[in-house]
Design a protein around this motif. Structure first.
Motif, PDB file in Angstrom:
ATOM      1  N   ASN A 295      43.321  33.164  40.723  1.00 43.28           N
ATOM      2  CA  ASN A 295      43.206  32.079  41.456  1.00 43.28           C
ATOM      3  C   ASN A 295      41.991  31.417  40.121  1.00 43.28           C
ATOM      4  OD1 ASN A 295      45.081  32.194  43.608  1.00 43.28           O
ATOM      5  ND2 ASN A 295      43.664  33.304  44.837  1.00 43.28           N
ATOM      6  N   ALA A 296      41.847  30.612  40.436  1.00 39.64           N
ATOM      7  CA  ALA A 296      41.231  29.449  39.873  1.00 39.64           C
ATOM      8  C   ALA A 296      39.687  29.593  40.553  1.00 39.64           C
ATOM      9  CB  ALA A 296      41.328  27.954  39.232  1.00 39.64           C
ATOM     10  N   ASP A 297      39.845  28.902  41.711  1.00 41.03           N
ATOM     11  CA  ASP A 297      39.363  28.626  42.729  1.00 41.03           C
ATOM     12  C   ASP A 297      38.032  29.942  42.902  1.00 41.03           C
ATOM     13  OD1 ASP A 297      40.303  26.462  43.599  1.00 41.03           O
ATOM     14  OD2 ASP A 297      40.681  27.385  45.424  1.00 41.03           O
ATOM     15  N   ASP A 298      38.567  31.402  42.257  1.00 44.27           N
ATOM     16  CA  ASP A 298      37.744  31.718  42.240  1.00 44.27           C
ATOM     17  C   ASP A 298      37.024  32.384  41.392  1.00 44.27           C
ATOM     18  OD1 ASP A 298      38.235  33.622  44.980  1.00 44.27           O
ATOM     19  OD2 ASP A 298      40.174  34.372  43.633  1.00 44.27           O
ATOM     20  N   ARG A 299      35.501  31.902  41.021  1.00 43.99           N
ATOM     21  CA  ARG A 299      35.094  31.313  39.593  1.00 43.99           C
ATOM     22  C   ARG A 299      33.945  32.566  39.970  1.00 43.99           C
ATOM     23  NH1 ARG A 299      29.651  29.595  40.142  1.00 43.99           N
ATOM     24  NH2 ARG A 299      28.529  29.621  42.595  1.00 43.99           N
ATOM     25  N   TRP A 300      33.940  33.445  40.359  1.00 42.85           N
ATOM     26  CA  TRP A 300      33.110  34.642  40.024  1.00 42.85           C
ATOM     27  C   TRP A 300      34.391  35.386  39.655  1.00 42.85           C
ATOM     28  CZ3 TRP A 300      27.853  34.559  40.051  1.00 42.85           C
ATOM     29  CH2 TRP A 300      27.884  33.491  40.594  1.00 42.85           C
ATOM     30  N   ILE A 301      35.197  35.621  39.516  1.00 42.95           N
ATOM     31  CA  ILE A 301      36.378  36.667  39.160  1.00 42.95           C
ATOM     32  C   ILE A 301      36.547  36.062  37.884  1.00 42.95           C
ATOM     33  CG2 ILE A 301      38.486  37.216  39.102  1.00 42.95           C
ATOM     34  CD1 ILE A 301      36.586  38.988  41.314  1.00 42.95           C
TER      35      ILE A 301
ATOM     36  N   ALA B 117      36.837  36.055  32.195  1.00 42.85           N
ATOM     37  CA  ALA B 117      36.620  35.624  30.897  1.00 42.85           C
ATOM     38  C   ALA B 117      35.980  36.362  30.042  1.00 42.85           C
ATOM     39  CB  ALA B 117      35.914  34.219  31.423  1.00 42.85           C
ATOM     40  N   VAL B 118      34.865  36.808  29.928  1.00 41.47           N
ATOM     41  CA  VAL B 118      33.725  37.695  29.678  1.00 41.47           C
ATOM     42  C   VAL B 118      35.182  38.679  29.460  1.00 41.47           C
ATOM     43  CG1 VAL B 118      32.721  39.322  29.516  1.00 41.47           C
ATOM     44  CG2 VAL B 118      32.294  36.966  30.755  1.00 41.47           C
ATOM     45  N   LEU B 119      35.724  39.450  29.603  1.00 45.52           N
ATOM     46  CA  LEU B 119      36.927  40.711  29.645  1.00 45.52           C
ATOM     47  C   LEU B 119      37.237  40.337  28.277  1.00 45.52           C
ATOM     48  CD1 LEU B 119      36.923  42.590  32.851  1.00 45.52           C
ATOM     49  CD2 LEU B 119      35.488  43.609  31.303  1.00 45.52           C
ATOM     50  N   ALA B 120      37.818  38.946  28.799  1.00 47.68           N
ATOM     51  CA  ALA B 120      39.239  37.962  27.562  1.00 47.68           C
ATOM     52  C   ALA B 120      38.381  38.323  26.099  1.00 47.68           C
ATOM     53  CB  ALA B 120      40.048  37.078  28.000  1.00 47.68           C
ATOM     54  N   ALA B 121      37.676  37.630  26.385  1.00 51.99           N
ATOM     55  CA  ALA B 121      36.746  37.298  24.887  1.00 51.99           C
ATOM     56  C   ALA B 121      36.044  38.898  24.179  1.00 51.99           C
ATOM     57  CB  ALA B 121      35.454  36.711  24.804  1.00 51.99           C
ATOM     58  N   GLU B 122      36.583  39.500  24.841  1.00 53.10           N
ATOM     59  CA  GLU B 122      36.026  41.295  24.459  1.00 53.10           C
ATOM     60  C   GLU B 122      37.657  42.040  24.347  1.00 53.10           C
ATOM     61  OE1 GLU B 122      33.821  43.350  27.142  1.00 53.10           O
ATOM     62  OE2 GLU B 122      31.524  41.831  26.305  1.00 53.10           O
ATOM     63  N   GLY B 123      38.671  41.415  24.647  1.00 54.48           N
ATOM     64  CA  GLY B 123      39.610  42.023  24.306  1.00 54.48           C
ATOM     65  C   GLY B 123      40.238  43.437  25.473  1.00 54.48           C
ATOM     66  N   ARG B 124      39.292  42.803  26.229  1.00 54.40           N
ATOM     67  CA  ARG B 124      39.779  44.133  27.470  1.00 54.40           C
ATOM     68  C   ARG B 124      41.300  43.507  28.301  1.00 54.40           C
ATOM     69  NH1 ARG B 124      40.092  48.292  26.870  1.00 54.40           N
ATOM     70  NH2 ARG B 124      39.174  49.050  29.597  1.00 54.40           N
ATOM     71  N   VAL B 125      41.148  42.216  28.875  1.00 55.63           N
ATOM     72  CA  VAL B 125      41.839  41.415  29.367  1.00 55.63           C
ATOM     73  C   VAL B 125      42.853  40.589  28.530  1.00 55.63           C
ATOM     74  CG1 VAL B 125      41.163  42.157  31.498  1.00 55.63           C
ATOM     75  CG2 VAL B 125      40.846  39.723  30.223  1.00 55.63           C
TER      76      VAL B 125
ATOM     77  N   ALA C 243      25.997  41.094  47.399  1.00 58.03           N
ATOM     78  CA  ALA C 243      25.668  40.901  45.482  1.00 58.03           C
ATOM     79  C   ALA C 243      26.049  41.430  44.547  1.00 58.03           C
ATOM     80  CB  ALA C 243      24.066  41.532  45.784  1.00 58.03           C
ATOM     81  N   LEU C 244      27.120  41.711  44.516  1.00 61.09           N
ATOM     82  CA  LEU C 244      27.884  42.482  43.549  1.00 61.09           C
ATOM     83  C   LEU C 244      27.838  41.313  42.639  1.00 61.09           C
ATOM     84  CD1 LEU C 244      28.557  44.970  42.178  1.00 61.09           C
ATOM     85  CD2 LEU C 244      31.024  44.733  43.310  1.00 61.09           C
ATOM     86  N   PRO C 245      28.427  40.218  42.646  1.00 59.65           N
ATOM     87  CA  PRO C 245      28.570  39.244  41.318  1.00 59.65           C
ATOM     88  C   PRO C 245      27.681  38.906  41.081  1.00 59.65           C
ATOM     89  CG  PRO C 245      30.022  38.488  43.768  1.00 59.65           C
ATOM     90  CD  PRO C 245      29.223  39.846  43.945  1.00 59.65           C
ATOM     91  N   VAL C 246      26.391  38.765  41.538  1.00 62.85           N
ATOM     92  CA  VAL C 246      25.648  38.441  40.405  1.00 62.85           C
ATOM     93  C   VAL C 246      24.595  39.105  39.865  1.00 62.85           C
ATOM     94  CG1 VAL C 246      25.074  36.469  41.388  1.00 62.85           C
ATOM     95  CG2 VAL C 246      23.971  38.722  42.811  1.00 62.85           C
TER      96      VAL C 246
ATOM     97  N   VAL D 143      30.750  43.184  35.649  1.00 64.36           N
ATOM     98  CA  VAL D 143      31.674  42.725  34.852  1.00 64.36           C
ATOM     99  C   VAL D 143      32.197  43.971  35.019  1.00 64.36           C
ATOM    100  CG1 VAL D 143      32.057  42.588  32.316  1.00 64.36           C
ATOM    101  CG2 VAL D 143      30.551  40.848  33.950  1.00 64.36           C
ATOM    102  N   PRO D 144      31.380  45.184  34.461  1.00 63.96           N
ATOM    103  CA  PRO D 144      31.990  46.787  33.611  1.00 63.96           C
ATOM    104  C   PRO D 144      32.669  47.336  35.082  1.00 63.96           C
ATOM    105  CG  PRO D 144      30.169  47.033  33.667  1.00 63.96           C
ATOM    106  CD  PRO D 144      30.323  45.579  34.179  1.00 63.96           C
ATOM    107  N   PHE D 145      32.755  46.219  36.708  1.00 65.23           N
ATOM    108  CA  PHE D 145      32.937  47.411  37.972  1.00 65.23           C
ATOM    109  C   PHE D 145      35.333  46.218  37.559  1.00 65.23           C
ATOM    110  CE2 PHE D 145      34.308  46.039  42.307  1.00 65.23           C
ATOM    111  CZ  PHE D 145      34.630  47.144  42.563  1.00 65.23           C
ATOM    112  N   VAL D 146      34.448  44.431  37.191  1.00 70.06           N
ATOM    113  CA  VAL D 146      35.986  44.499  36.747  1.00 70.06           C
ATOM    114  C   VAL D 146      37.008  44.655  36.726  1.00 70.06           C
ATOM    115  CG1 VAL D 146      37.186  42.121  36.647  1.00 70.06           C
ATOM    116  CG2 VAL D 146      35.153  42.520  38.191  1.00 70.06           C
ATOM    117  N   ASP D 147      36.727  45.615  35.566  1.00 74.02           N
ATOM    118  CA  ASP D 147      36.690  45.711  34.189  1.00 74.02           C
ATOM    119  C   ASP D 147      37.725  46.949  34.962  1.00 74.02           C
ATOM    120  OD1 ASP D 147      38.197  46.801  31.690  1.00 74.02           O
ATOM    121  OD2 ASP D 147      35.936  47.228  30.605  1.00 74.02           O
ATOM    122  N   ALA D 148      37.040  47.737  35.129  1.00 72.61           N
ATOM    123  CA  ALA D 148      37.377  49.153  36.146  1.00 72.61           C
ATOM    124  C   ALA D 148      38.400  48.623  37.335  1.00 72.61           C
ATOM    125  CB  ALA D 148      36.093  49.786  36.780  1.00 72.61           C
TER     126      ALA D 148
END
Length: 594
Positions: A315-321, A326-334, A443-446, A451-456
């Motif tokens: 969802n576009a509203d979930d800015r932290w996700i 976006a970081v993972l996409a730039a690294e070719g992970r997603v 406090a996990l999003p900050v 990012v590694p957690f979202v990747d996992a």
């Protein structure tokens, strides 16, 4: 050591006090009145009285010894003859420790060579009337004749698994007890400290161990390939080594049979290495040390899956996700696509978070039930708490708001907890988070781990995510339900999904479902086998009650002592007969003199 067949008969030793009591009673003499006519005889009889008292004392000693000999004979004493002469039919369980550590080399000879030689010397003392078993590192008790078991020892090789000596002794004691005859357990081992464990019960145990000090050992402690799958540009591995000092060790890194580089890694530290692009599919990464005296742990392997990045929508509203993806996409992970749905329930794999509006929790739970989920959301919990450390999230992050995750079915798997309560769970292709990924909830999003957690999370939820398991050779692995076979090199073994399975060899064992390879088990030598330090003899005797510890040369000569015991009753009866004759002679002389 003296043992008694009828120990309660020793109570009869109290009867040895009777001759002493009778002697004391007889010593009471009546008063004497001296007549003048016989006073001249006193000097003549004084010497006679001394001799008579001495004979009475000897008679007392003989009678006391006679009672003791008869009581001891009634108790049925036996004594171990320690390898002298033949032994009566016995039961013997021979435990030969051919676990991984027996492959260590000392003075140019493998440890197992000396152990097998001593074990064969023990068997050489067996007779056709003995019952014999051989227990090795596989834990199977094999019965047989002396010749059959000796043939097994001739071809014995080290097994890359761990042997729990305490459990092996307990197994041997049970076999001896069931045989209903004298017996013992003989353990031939390098007496590795990590293999010496407590064991219940009692029974004869003879431990044969080498006297030379063990070799120093260095090993590859671990190799980790990170989050899977890798992209086409490769990934990173983490290597750690262990040793008796802190001198850096040269480690050769290779992938798919191609050597990449050699790096120096200090024991107790880890080294992160970039591995370049490899072709799509499965690849094995290997880290190797120069060979030393114990070679089974000089190489460690990890398996990687190379595949296109997982497609994800959110969802576009979930800015932290959105920022993390976006970081993972730039690294070719997603990549953006209809694969994994993050934040809500989609038609396929989904990572579900509780709604921001509590009024929507009921509708979400009904949707979860319709999808067949085994979890639902419950009441809210407020207050500062911490995530429990786990592989998905090693750091302990603060959680201030969450919903209770309640199990409502059988397919429940807890991946992460907060203060012991489920916070991240799995049911089929659904992952449920107990909190929204928002600083108002946690406090996990900050945090740096976000990012590694979202990747996992995406990796776990993706249908293409490989099943990767690391286990020690010989340990039990519970296979996923949809696994139909295990393949190692060119050998395929059919298995039942959900069954308990053991990798008996170090290496990569691929998990197969139908025609697809869906994961792998990276089996390694149990790290306890790499610790070659020997247990102290005193510690062994305290843990294994009744155990005797001998070296490999002398030990075999004192085997079978449980069935090689001399019966002392005949000797005691002979001694009693001689004492009776002596008593009769002394009593007659004393009577005549009196």
């Amino acid at each position: 050591m003296i043992a008694f067949a009828v120990p309660w008969a020793l109570v009869g030793l109290l009867a040895a006090a009777l001759p002493v009591l009778l002697h004391l009673v007889q010593r009471r003499e009546p008063p004497e009145v001296a007549f003048p006519a016989v006073r001249y005889l006193e000097d003549a009889t004084r010497d006679h009285r001394r001799r008579l008292k001495l004979r009475n004392l000897l008679l007392l000693v003989v009678r006391t010894l006679l009672v003791i000999m008869l009581v001891l004979a009634a108790a049925g004493p036996t004594v171990a003859r320690s390898g002298i002469g033949d032994h009566q039919p016995s039961a013997l369980v021979l435990v030969v420790d051919n676990s991984a550590s027996s492959a260590a080399v000392r003075d140019g000879e493998m440890m197992l060579t000396g152990l097998a030689t001593a074990a064969r010397a023990v068997l050489a003392r067996a007779t056709a009337a003995d019952r014999l078993w051989l227990v090795t590192a596989d834990g199977i008790a094999r019965s047989g004749t002396r010749g059959e078991l000796d043939a097994r020892l001739v071809g014995l090789t080290p097994e890359p698994v761990r042997l729990d000596l305490g459990a092996a002794i307990a197994q041997g004691r049970d076999l001896v007890q069931a045989a209903a005859r004298p017996g013992e357990v003989v353990v031939v081992t390098d007496l590795q400290r990590t293999a010496v464990t407590d064991t219940p019960g009692e029974g004869e145990v003879l431990v044969l161990r080498p006297t030379a000090p063990p070799s120093a050992n260095r090993r590859v402690a671990s190799i980790e390939s990170g989050t899977q799958p890798w992209g086409r540009d490769g990934g990173r591995i983490s290597i750690s080594v262990a040793g008796p000092d802190t001198i850096p060790l040269p480690v050769t890194v290779a992938i798919g049979g191609r050597t990449l580089r050699e790096v120096l890694v200090a024991p107790g530290a880890s080294s992160s290495q970039r591995v370049p692009a490899v072709s799509a599919g499965w690849a094995v990464v290997r880290a190797s040390l120069p060979p030393d005296e114990f070679r089974l742990d000089d190489t460690a392997r990890a398996v990687v899956r190379v595949a296109p990045p997982a497609p994800v929508r959110w969802n576009a509203d979930d800015r932290w996700i959105g920022a993390a993806l976006a970081v993972l996409a730039a690294e070719g992970r997603v990549r953006i696509g209809d694969g994994v749905r993050f934040g809500a329930i989609g038609p396929t794999a989904s990572i579900v978070m509780p709604p921001a509006d509590p009024a929507l929790v009921g509708a979400l739970n009904r949707t979860l039930v319709a999808r067949g989920a085994a979890w639902q959301y419950g009441s809210p919990v407020l207050g500062d708490a911490r995530t429990d450390s786990a592989s998905l999230l090693p750091s302990r992050e603060s959680v201030s708001r969450r919903l209770v995750l309640e199990p409502i079915g059988a397919d429940t798997q807890v991946l992460l907890r907060v203060d012991g309560a489920p916070w991240l769970v799995r049911s089929g292709d659904l992952l449920l988070l107990g909190s929204r990924m928002d600083p108002a909830w946690t406090a996990l999003p900050v945090a740096a781990a976000f990012v590694p957690f979202v990747d996992a999370l995406v990796t776990r939820a993706s249908p293409e995510a490989p099943i990767l398991v690391a286990a020690a050779a010989g340990d039990v692995v519970v296979l996923p339900d949809h696994v139909s076979g295990v393949r190692r090199d060119s050998v395929y073994t059919r298995v039942e999904g959900g069954a308990r399975w053991r990798p008996n060899e170090p290496g990569i064992h691929y998990l197969v479902s139908g025609a697809d390879t869906i994961g792998a088990v990276a089996a390694h030598v149990d790290p306890r086998e790499s610790e070659l330090a020997r247990a102290a003899d005193g510690d062994v005797r305290s843990l294994w009650r009744g155990a005797r510890v001998e070296d490999l040369e002398r030990g075999p000569r004192i085997a079978f002592t449980a069935g090689s015991r001399g019966d002392l009753r005949s000797w005691l009866l002979i001694a009693a007969a001689l004492l009776a004759l002596t008593e009769s002679a002394l009593a007659g002389r004393v009577h005549q003199r009196s």
